[in-house]
Design an enzyme around this catalytic site. Structure first.
Site: not given
Ligand code: ADP
Length: 303
Positions: A101, A259
């Site tokens: 990230y 999600d």
């Protein structure tokens, strides 16, 4: 027409292609994934807005164009000069995915920097959707501003939906994570945790313990996901029930299972389904999503 405001960080996603040295770029992020599936599940009767912050650079504009192209409202996206979007890279080795990230200084960390803009975004909305990742990336003042705005929204009758999405690496320490997550639960009326994370970081012995803990914090209703295991529901009166999850035909990539479940669940509830029926819809969507690669799977029909 109803309106949902999803709040959080969308990132650029860099993934390997079959051509050596060539990466492809998409966009994803937990709350954005849910917003994207909500848009596809709910259709034209619902406006789905994404509240985030991006830079003023070309890459940020590409993200805005992507969101708009997918039918997600970008009218409440903050623009922060000198910042840009976060990125992550996925690599696949022996079937295992690993992530790198670059998000520590992303524009999205300033998404709650203008409390009046949050109030404007939530004005006239029916539902606010957010997560523990949304909370984790904000500075403490931003967390407080967002909690306050959501608390006022809930006070006006808005539905606040929260996925704790526990990510210890985004927090200073575990105690801080636990404390803020419970404050978030206290302003949310529907909480959608995943049991494996909750067991690991809160020590819950059973999904029922997870549901009871969030209810103790003030969340009226809780839906505890558990991978292929039963989903545990606690309704507004405190009654607990479980709904079995049918086996997935194929599991290709579990990215965005939770999600997409959340989107399928919420879309069904907003269409009038009971908690148990909405759970079946959420499970069906998640099952289809894990049968294909990537976070955002373009399914023909949502069942
Ligand atoms: P998260 O992605 O947040 O960790 P879970 O892994 O708990 O979420 O999965 C969310 C939902 O996705 C589950 O409740 C279930 O409906 C579906 N799901 C996940 N894994 C499987 C599986 N192996 N088989 C069938 N359904 C699954």
């Amino acid at each position: 027409m109803g309106r949902i405001v999803a709040i959080g960080e969308c990132m650029g996603e860099l993934s390997e292609t079959d051509a050596p040295g060539m990466l492809s770029m998409g966009f994803a992020g937990d709350t954005l994934n849910t917003a994207w599936y909500l848009k596809r599940s709910l259709g034209a009767d619902w406006q789905i807005d994404y509240l985030t912050a991006v830079g003023t650079d070309t890459l940020s504009q590409r993200m805005i164009d992507f969101l708009a192209g997918e039918g997600i409202g970008t009218g409440h996206v903050r623009r922060i000069p000198d910042k840009t979007i976060g990125l992550y890279h996925i690599s696949l080795k022996d079937g295992e995915r690993s992530f790198t990230y670059w998000r520590n200084d992303s524009a999205a960390r300033k998404l709650a920097g203008d409390p009046a803009a949050i109030a404007t975004a939530l004005h006239d909305a029916d539902v606010a959707y957010w997560s523990g990742i949304t909370l984790a990336i904000l500075p403490p003042a931003g967390r407080l501003a967002l909690l306050e705005a959501l608390s006022q929204f809930a006070g006006r009758g808005g539905l606040v939906v929260f996925d704790p999405n526990l990510r210890p690496r985004l927090w200073d320490n575990l105690d801080s994570m636990r404390g803020w997550i419970h404050r978030a639960a206290a302003v949310s009326s529907l909480c959608l945790p995943s049991f494996d994370d909750e067991a690991t970081h809160f020590g819950d012995a059973t999904p029922g313990d997870t549901a009871a803990r969030y209810r103790d914090q003030g969340t009226a209703r809780v839906v505890v996901k558990n991978g292929p295991g039963d989903v545990t529901l606690v309704d507004g009166s405190g009654s607990l029930m479980t709904v079995a999850v049918p086996a997935a035909a194929v599991t290709v990539d579990t990215t965005a299972a939770g999600d997409s479940f959340n989107a399928g669940y919420l879309a069904a509830e907003l269409a009038g389904a009971s908690m148990a029926e909405a759970t079946s819809t959420g499970s069906a969507l998640a099952r289809a999503v894990i049968g294909a690669r990537g976070a955002l799977v373009r399914l023909e029909a949502v069942t």
